[in-house]
Design a protein around this motif. Structure first.
Motif, PDB file in Angstrom:
ATOM      1  N   PHE A  11       0.866  -1.184   0.000  1.00  0.00           N
ATOM      2  CA  PHE A  11       0.000   0.000   0.000  1.00  0.00           C
ATOM      3  C   PHE A  11       0.893   1.222   0.000  1.00  0.00           C
ATOM      4  CE2 PHE A  11      -2.574  -3.276   2.149  1.00  0.00           C
ATOM      5  CZ  PHE A  11      -3.703  -3.246   1.358  1.00  0.00           C
ATOM      6  N   ARG A  12       0.371   2.296  -0.524  1.00  0.00           N
ATOM      7  CA  ARG A  12       1.106   3.568  -0.500  1.00  0.00           C
ATOM      8  C   ARG A  12       0.629   4.355   0.711  1.00  0.00           C
ATOM      9  NH1 ARG A  12       5.374   3.468  -3.972  1.00  0.00           N
ATOM     10  NH2 ARG A  12       4.823   2.289  -5.834  1.00  0.00           N
ATOM     11  N   GLU A  13       1.572   4.879   1.448  1.00  0.00           N
ATOM     12  CA  GLU A  13       1.194   5.602   2.673  1.00  0.00           C
ATOM     13  C   GLU A  13       1.731   7.013   2.694  1.00  0.00           C
ATOM     14  OE1 GLU A  13       2.436   3.410   6.098  1.00  0.00           O
ATOM     15  OE2 GLU A  13       0.595   2.233   6.140  1.00  0.00           O
ATOM     16  N   GLY A  14       0.998   7.894   3.308  1.00  0.00           N
ATOM     17  CA  GLY A  14       1.460   9.264   3.533  1.00  0.00           C
ATOM     18  C   GLY A  14       1.398  10.135   2.297  1.00  0.00           C
ATOM     19  N   PHE A  15       1.832  11.360   2.464  1.00  0.00           N
ATOM     20  CA  PHE A  15       1.766  12.363   1.404  1.00  0.00           C
ATOM     21  C   PHE A  15       2.613  11.964   0.193  1.00  0.00           C
ATOM     22  CE2 PHE A  15       3.199  16.385  -0.536  1.00  0.00           C
ATOM     23  CZ  PHE A  15       1.970  16.943  -0.833  1.00  0.00           C
ATOM     24  N   PHE A  16       3.775  11.375   0.455  1.00  0.00           N
ATOM     25  CA  PHE A  16       4.688  11.011  -0.641  1.00  0.00           C
ATOM     26  C   PHE A  16       4.430   9.604  -1.183  1.00  0.00           C
ATOM     27  CE2 PHE A  16       6.916  14.281   1.828  1.00  0.00           C
ATOM     28  CZ  PHE A  16       7.111  15.222   0.822  1.00  0.00           C
ATOM     29  N   GLY A  17       3.408   8.957  -0.666  1.00  0.00           N
ATOM     30  CA  GLY A  17       3.053   7.622  -1.160  1.00  0.00           C
ATOM     31  C   GLY A  17       4.150   6.598  -0.954  1.00  0.00           C
ATOM     32  N   ILE A  18       4.685   6.571   0.248  1.00  0.00           N
ATOM     33  CA  ILE A  18       5.775   5.622   0.539  1.00  0.00           C
ATOM     34  C   ILE A  18       5.214   4.197   0.561  1.00  0.00           C
ATOM     35  CG2 ILE A  18       7.474   4.922   2.304  1.00  0.00           C
ATOM     36  CD1 ILE A  18       7.421   8.023   3.050  1.00  0.00           C
ATOM     37  N   SER A  60      -0.509  -7.089  -5.453  1.00  0.00           N
ATOM     38  CA  SER A  60       0.371  -6.215  -6.247  1.00  0.00           C
ATOM     39  C   SER A  60       1.187  -7.066  -7.210  1.00  0.00           C
ATOM     40  CB  SER A  60       1.299  -5.429  -5.326  1.00  0.00           C
ATOM     41  OG  SER A  60       0.552  -4.728  -4.375  1.00  0.00           O
ATOM     42  N   SER A  61       1.563  -8.267  -6.748  1.00  0.00           N
ATOM     43  CA  SER A  61       2.212  -9.231  -7.648  1.00  0.00           C
ATOM     44  C   SER A  61       1.912 -10.638  -7.142  1.00  0.00           C
ATOM     45  CB  SER A  61       3.726  -8.989  -7.693  1.00  0.00           C
ATOM     46  OG  SER A  61       4.281  -9.243  -6.438  1.00  0.00           O
TER      47      SER A  61
END
Lengths: 254, 282
Positions: A11-18, A60-61
């Motif tokens: 999953f992408r997290e936070g403002f920067f999509g970490i 995701s894979s």
């Protein structure tokens, strides 16, 4: 049978999509007719794995196949019953109206007595004409269980089925799982309560931080537990103690 | 197909029993019933005022039903996790989405019919605006004029249209934001044609020749033209003036508006389906 082949979900997290991996390179075979317990601490990735199996989220894979179909294909859910963690239903509908609707979605004719039977097995028949927003947590859980076993599915997936239930409810729920086990159903259930393991499972899978740590038969793990008895005495049986120790070690090692 | 039908029925039952639906329905019925008192302010034609006021009430409350229930019908399913049990049945996601959208559409049709029945009842009671089915006959049923009935059909199309917009927004943003954006789209859609007319060059006859006497700012005109071209134009569904003056509407005009609305709904549902298919429901 459920085949999970090298599945990763991030999953992408936070403002920067970490990027944060919830499940990492998971390969697992859930065998037909067996009860597999899927254990791990909170946030281990158990629910994410289950949601990928039932098609709520996409890996995701990697590939997940249920009865030979990709988990994203609606046909993979033919003959599959799913009980989510903390289920809920929309307001303004009675229990019987809700189960009737889910019965119709099965694409097979479900007789009225089958619906009543599922409600009776789950112990919620008495409240079938009550609006579901008046249900307690345990009653909602029971209705969701009735829905999941409706249509006699071969594969049953339960996400934390015992969470939030009182001791009587837990006992009754376990009895239902025993009955389903006796009928030869394939059952895959997640839990973070180690005491559930020995009583219900043929096989145990342990997930910590999205990685599969153990995946063996109950007898093998029990043997290992006897051999590697940890020093702490938090739990009553060596198996529980061993699983607790495995979780603790892997949590701190990572 | 069967799954869509079952989901439509389930959604309709759920919406029909919701508090917000009854709130809007009852409020609209109060306004329609009270239209007689509002019409008393007019000294020209009380019936016309009653029709205008009631059509406005029916439109605005059906649009509210579309926006506020539309923004929560799938959003709440995901938030409260009640979708988990539906989607994990052997059901295609698109079938589920269409069932929910059309379930809301059925609720809109249901509320419009109830509002129109009350509206018709009020007009019958006051013996205003209704016309005999067989003029000159000794006994004849009194009916609503054609443009009023067509306006009711247009309200349904418009409300389903805005419901689809609201559902689309709720798939990509929060419930509150989806409602706000849908209200904005509805507002812009109702005013864009007038705005577009306002930014056209003003022509006048100078020295016997037709000339442009005022040209609005180019950038402003381009923005308004763009909004007019891209966003839906809801004013095509507003025939309340024709209804108030009993102006007969041509078949071509009616079919054009309906085809316009349905085309937009289809495009919105295709986009919503593509988003919903890829959405992680966690």
């Amino acid at each position: 049978m459920i085949e999970i082949d090298n599945v990763t979900k991030f999953f992408r997290e936070g403002f920067f999509g970490i990027r944060k991996n919830a499940v990492e390179n998971l390969s697992l075979l859930i065998e037909k007719g067996k009860v597999t317990g899927f254990f791990g601490p909170n946030g281990a990735g158990k629910s994410t794995t289950i949601k990928m199996i039932v098609g709520l989220i996409r890996p995701s894979s990697g590939v997940i196949k249920v009865n030979g179909y990709d988990s994203g294909d609606f046909r993979s859910r033919i003959g599959l019953g799913y009980l989510p963690e903390n289920p809920s239903f929309p307001r303004g509908l009675k229990g019987i109206e809700i189960i009737n609707y889910y019965g119709k979605l099965l694409n097979v004719k479900v007789a009225k007595n089958e619906i009543h039977e599922a409600l009776k097995i789950s112990g919620i028949f008495y409240a079938k004409d009550t609006y579901t927003h008046k249900y307690s947590k345990g009653m909602t859980q029971r209705l969701a269980l009735a829905i999941s076993i409706l249509g006699n599915p071969e594969i049953l997936i339960f996400d934390e089925p015992l969470s939030g239930l009182d001791p009587v409810g837990r006992k009754e729920f376990k009895d239902i799982i025993y009955k389903l086990k006796d009928k030869g159903k394939t059952i895959f259930f997640s839990s973070h309560i180690l005491a559930d393991s020995k009583e219900l499972c043929d096989k145990i899978s342990l997930l910590v931080k999205g990685k599969l740590i153990k995946n063996s038969s109950l007898a093998d793990i029990e043997k290992e537990a006897e051999e590697n008895k940890p020093v702490q005495a938090e739990y009553s049986t060596p198996l529980e103690e061993y699983l607790y120790d495995l979780m603790l070690r892997n949590k701190t090692e990572n | 197909m069967k799954n869509i039908l079952y989901t439509i029925l389930y959604s309709f039952k759920e919406i029909k029993n919701s508090k917000i639906f009854y709130f809007f329905l009852i409020f609209a019925l109060i306004l329609i019933s009270g239209s007689y008192f509002v019409s008393q302010i007019s000294f020209i034609n009380e019936g016309r005022i009653m029709v205008d006021f009631s059509i406005f009430s029916i439109t605005i409350f059906n649009v509210f039903i579309g926006i506020f229930i539309g923004s929560s019908v799938i959003y709440d399913d995901i938030e409260k996790k009640s979708i988990f049990l539906s989607i994990t049945r052997p059901v295609k996601r698109v079938d589920y989405l269409l069932g929910r959208v059309f379930g809301l559409a059925v609720a809109v049709v249901f509320s419009t019919i109830i509002m129109m029945i009350i509206f018709y009842g009020v007009l019958l009671l006051m013996h205003k605006f209704v016309i005999p089915a067989r003029p000159g006959a000794h006994f004849s049923i009194l009916l609503l004029p054609q443009p009023v009935i067509i306006q009711a059909v247009f309200i349904i199309v418009e409300s389903v249209f805005i419901s689809a917009v609201s559902i689309l927004f709720s798939l990509i943003t929060s419930k509150a934001l989806a409602s706000i954006l849908s209200i904005l789209i509805f507002f812009i859609g109702n005013t864009s044609s007038k705005m577009n007319a306002l930014v056209r060059p003003v022509r006048g006859i100078i020295n016997g020749k037709l000339q442009i006497i005022h040209r609005p700012n180019h950038v402003l005109a381009a923005i308004v033209h763009f909004i007019y071209a891209v966003l839906p134009n809801f004013s095509v569904f507003n025939v309340s003036t024709q209804a108030a003056y009993k102006v007969f509407l041509s078949g071509r005009m009616i079919s054009n508006a309906i085809v316009y609305g349905i085309s937009y709904i289809v495009v919105i549902l295709i986009i919503a389906s593509l988003i919903f298919l890829r959405k992680d429901l966690s």
